[in-house]
Design a protein around this motif. Structure first.
Motif, short mmCIF file in Angstrom:
data_model
loop_
_atom_site.label_atom_id
_atom_site.label_comp_id
_atom_site.label_asym_id
_atom_site.label_seq_id
_atom_site.Cartn_x
_atom_site.Cartn_y
_atom_site.Cartn_z
N ASN A 143 0.80 -1.06 -0.16
CA ASN A 143 -0.04 -0.17 0.18
C ASN A 143 0.94 1.25 -0.06
OD1 ASN A 143 -1.96 1.85 0.33
ND2 ASN A 143 -2.72 1.18 2.40
N PRO A 144 1.17 1.84 -1.09
CA PRO A 144 2.02 2.94 -1.11
C PRO A 144 1.46 4.44 -0.44
CG PRO A 144 1.42 2.40 -3.41
CD PRO A 144 0.72 1.37 -2.55
N GLU A 145 0.14 4.21 -0.43
CA GLU A 145 -0.37 5.59 0.25
C GLU A 145 -0.12 5.54 1.66
OE1 GLU A 145 -2.01 3.78 -2.06
OE2 GLU A 145 -1.69 5.28 -3.75
N SER A 146 0.21 4.33 2.37
CA SER A 146 0.62 4.46 3.86
C SER A 146 1.55 5.14 4.37
CB SER A 146 0.64 2.89 4.45
OG SER A 146 1.61 2.19 3.69
N ASP A 147 2.77 5.00 3.36
CA ASP A 147 4.00 5.87 3.38
C ASP A 147 4.45 6.59 2.38
OD1 ASP A 147 6.49 6.64 4.54
OD2 ASP A 147 7.41 4.60 4.14
N GLY B 32 6.63 4.43 -0.63
CA GLY B 32 5.65 4.73 -1.42
C GLY B 32 5.95 5.82 -2.60
N TYR B 33 6.78 6.65 -2.32
CA TYR B 33 6.95 7.76 -2.93
C TYR B 33 7.20 7.50 -4.43
CZ TYR B 33 9.06 12.13 -4.45
OH TYR B 33 9.11 13.47 -5.12
N ASN B 34 7.94 6.60 -4.80
CA ASN B 34 8.36 6.62 -6.32
C ASN B 34 6.91 6.05 -6.95
OD1 ASN B 34 10.88 7.28 -6.24
ND2 ASN B 34 11.69 5.46 -5.90
N ILE B 35 6.31 5.09 -6.58
CA ILE B 35 5.12 4.61 -7.15
C ILE B 35 3.89 5.70 -7.35
CG2 ILE B 35 4.17 3.43 -5.29
CD1 ILE B 35 4.18 2.11 -8.87
N ILE B 36 3.93 6.33 -6.29
CA ILE B 36 2.76 7.82 -6.31
C ILE B 36 3.25 8.71 -7.45
CG2 ILE B 36 2.08 9.45 -5.09
CD1 ILE B 36 1.96 7.69 -2.60
#
Length: 149
Positions: free
Chosen positions: A1-5, A10-14
């Motif tokens: 869950n990239p939105e949790s961090d 999760g920065y790169n995938i966001i």
């Protein structure tokens, strides 16, 4: 869950999802992407090159890249051993394509799998050219014919 961090793991995938979404149908223009040119998408020449294509050149060119890979992954062997080798090489190219594009779009986990012939990296490019050389050799060989008198 990239939105949790969002500021850590999760920065790169966001940023990659934002870049692909910002590209739209025709893209923002060559070297005019916000995420890529302002440094928000960091490994843009290696792992996230498809996000750069999606943002700057758009959905149309991204689709053309995928279609070119599908045409490239074509079995052209005339004998059984060559067919097996060509199928294996096509499987490697297909896996690299699906893994890289899926990772950039957030569908698969982020790994270090390059996009064949597009991602920056010498060892991957040399390996891909060796595989293409094998495919060219396989397609040039003809099956031995048995002459009947």
């Amino acid at each position: 869950n990239p939105e949790s961090d969002p500021r850590g793991a999760g920065y790169n995938i966001i940023q990659s999802k934002l870049a692909i979404g910002a590209g739209g149908l025709t893209g923002m223009g060559f070297l005019k992407g916000n995420q890529t040119q302002l440094g928000f998408l960091y490994p843009k020449t290696t792992d996230f090159i498809f996000a750069v294509i999606g943002e700057e050149l758009g959905f149309v060119v991204s689709g053309i890249v995928i279609i070119m890979y599908i045409f490239f992954i074509n079995k052209t062997a005339k004998d059984e051993l060559g067919s097996l080798i060509a199928t294996g090489i096509a499987g490697v190219f297909l896996f690299h394509m699906i893994e890289n594009i899926g990772m950039v779009m957030g569908l698969l986990p982020i790994t270090g799998v390059p996009l064949p012939f597009i991602s920056y990296g010498g060892s991957s490019l040399i390996t891909n050219f060796i595989c293409v050389g094998l495919l060219a050799n396989i397609s040039s060989k003809r099956q031995k014919t048995i002459f009947v008198k």
